[in-house]
Design a protein around this motif. Structure first.
Motif, short mmCIF file in Angstrom:
data_model
loop_
_atom_site.label_atom_id
_atom_site.label_comp_id
_atom_site.label_asym_id
_atom_site.label_seq_id
_atom_site.Cartn_x
_atom_site.Cartn_y
_atom_site.Cartn_z
N PHE A 116 -8.69 34.76 -16.32
CA PHE A 116 -9.27 33.30 -15.87
C PHE A 116 -10.25 33.49 -15.22
CE2 PHE A 116 -9.98 29.14 -14.10
CZ PHE A 116 -9.83 28.49 -15.55
N HIS A 117 -11.68 33.15 -15.55
CA HIS A 117 -12.79 33.13 -14.83
C HIS A 117 -13.44 31.76 -14.73
CE1 HIS A 117 -12.35 37.57 -14.54
NE2 HIS A 117 -11.87 37.59 -15.90
N GLY A 118 -12.92 30.69 -15.31
CA GLY A 118 -13.30 29.38 -15.07
C GLY A 118 -13.76 28.72 -16.60
N ARG A 119 -14.34 27.47 -16.57
CA ARG A 119 -14.40 26.79 -17.70
C ARG A 119 -16.03 26.53 -18.06
NH1 ARG A 119 -10.13 24.56 -14.98
NH2 ARG A 119 -8.19 24.29 -15.98
N GLU A 138 -9.94 40.14 -12.77
CA GLU A 138 -9.00 39.21 -12.12
C GLU A 138 -7.79 39.99 -11.63
OE1 GLU A 138 -7.05 35.99 -14.31
OE2 GLU A 138 -6.82 34.81 -12.52
N SER A 187 -17.74 26.40 -6.50
CA SER A 187 -16.49 26.47 -7.25
C SER A 187 -16.35 27.93 -7.77
CB SER A 187 -16.67 25.58 -8.51
OG SER A 187 -17.56 25.99 -9.41
N GLY A 188 -15.10 28.02 -8.39
CA GLY A 188 -14.90 29.44 -8.67
C GLY A 188 -15.95 29.88 -10.04
N SER A 189 -15.99 28.94 -10.92
CA SER A 189 -16.83 29.07 -11.94
C SER A 189 -18.29 29.45 -11.72
CB SER A 189 -16.79 27.79 -13.00
OG SER A 189 -15.59 27.64 -13.51
N ILE A 233 -3.65 25.74 -5.57
CA ILE A 233 -3.74 27.06 -6.16
C ILE A 233 -4.77 27.89 -5.42
CG2 ILE A 233 -3.94 25.99 -8.55
CD1 ILE A 233 -6.96 26.05 -8.54
N VAL A 267 -18.66 32.87 -10.62
CA VAL A 267 -18.61 33.90 -11.73
C VAL A 267 -20.01 33.83 -12.45
CG1 VAL A 267 -17.58 34.28 -13.85
CG2 VAL A 267 -16.04 33.78 -11.90
C1 LIG Z 1 -9.74 33.83 -10.65
C2 LIG Z 1 -10.22 32.63 -10.76
N1 LIG Z 1 -11.57 32.81 -11.13
C3 LIG Z 1 -12.36 31.61 -11.45
C4 LIG Z 1 -11.66 30.30 -11.18
C5 LIG Z 1 -12.61 29.15 -11.48
O1 LIG Z 1 -12.68 28.34 -10.41
P1 LIG Z 1 -13.14 26.66 -10.48
O2 LIG Z 1 -11.85 25.99 -11.24
O3 LIG Z 1 -13.04 26.35 -8.95
O4 LIG Z 1 -14.26 26.51 -11.08
C6 LIG Z 1 -10.40 30.33 -10.97
C7 LIG Z 1 -9.77 28.92 -10.62
O5 LIG Z 1 -8.52 28.66 -10.92
C8 LIG Z 1 -9.62 31.35 -10.67
O6 LIG Z 1 -8.40 31.38 -10.42
#
Ligand SMILES: Cc1ncc(COP(=O)(O)O)c(C=O)c1O
Length: 198
Positions: A136-139, A191, A108-110, A49, A113
């Motif tokens: 998509f910005h994370g969970r 995004e 991590s991305g989350s 990814i 963010v």
């Molecule tokens: C654009 C974007 N933001 C945030 C995330 C969240 O990242 P993570 O899964 O590392 O928390 C992702 C993950 O795929 C992403 O593609």
């Protein structure tokens, strides 16, 4: 028939996260290929990814990571200064198109963010954040408040963070949200190339 790996997974791991491929295991990767538990070779068009843009297990990346874990595995930057952390921030500053850029490194991305949203709220003292449909910005809870790529991510977790606004890619609507929440919008998160929702 279910693979042994899937059976083991189901026994000890939570089932909250779906997979694109329910019963497909990967053993290892090299360059643009990954090697399946079915002993087949696959071309990885997603580069982990997009986190392995140099390919899987590029020798320079493997050497750098090995050298680091041989030296020090972890020191929390909230505990002490560590030179490689500073060095990475310096390197990032050389290449990002932002004057005097500063870096806060995350796992991590989350988390990135969450940090960006906190920074915007703190710096502007405005609570509102605009995100865009299908993003998509994370969970994690804050990032999830801005995520609409799949609505099932949000099932069972609402209400999420207040003052999160989801807009279509339409400047008139965005201006409308800003106007209706006069002085309350501190940031917008985009995004630009949608992965999951695009
Ligand atoms: C654009 C974007 N933001 C945030 C995330 C969240 O990242 P993570 O899964 O590392 O928390 C992702 C993950 O795929 C992403 O593609």
């Amino acid at each position: 028939m279910k693979s042994d790996l899937l059976k083991r997974f189901k026994k000890v791991c939570p089932q909250v996260l779906g997979r694109y491929f329910e019963d497909f295991g990967i053993k290892s990767g090299s360059g643009c290929y990954v090697y399946g538990t079915d002993d087949k070779t696959y071309l990885d068009l997603s580069s982990g990814i997009a986190t392995c843009v140099t390919g899987h297990c590029h020798p320079e990346v493997v050497d750098a990571a090995s050298e680091q874990v041989n030296k020090l595995i972890h020191i929390c930057i909230g505990v002490a200064l560590y030179e490689p952390y500073v060095k990475l921030a310096e390197e990032i500053r050389k290449i990002v198109p932002i004057r005097n850029a500063q870096s806060f490194l995350c796992q991590s991305g989350s988390e990135a963010v969450e940090a960006a949203v906190k920074l915007a709220k703190y710096a502007t003292r405005r609570p509102g954040v605009i995100a865009f449909k299908g993003g998509f910005h994370g969970r994690t809870l804050g990032a999830l408040s801005l995520t609409t790529s799949k609505m099932k991510y949000r099932d069972g977790y609402e209400p999420l963070l207040q003052n999160s606004f989801i807009a279509p890619y339409d400047i008139k609507v965005v201006e409308g949200i800003i106007k209706a929440n006069k002085g309350k919008i501190g940031a917008a998160i985009i995004e630009p190339m949608q992965g999951e929702g695009g």
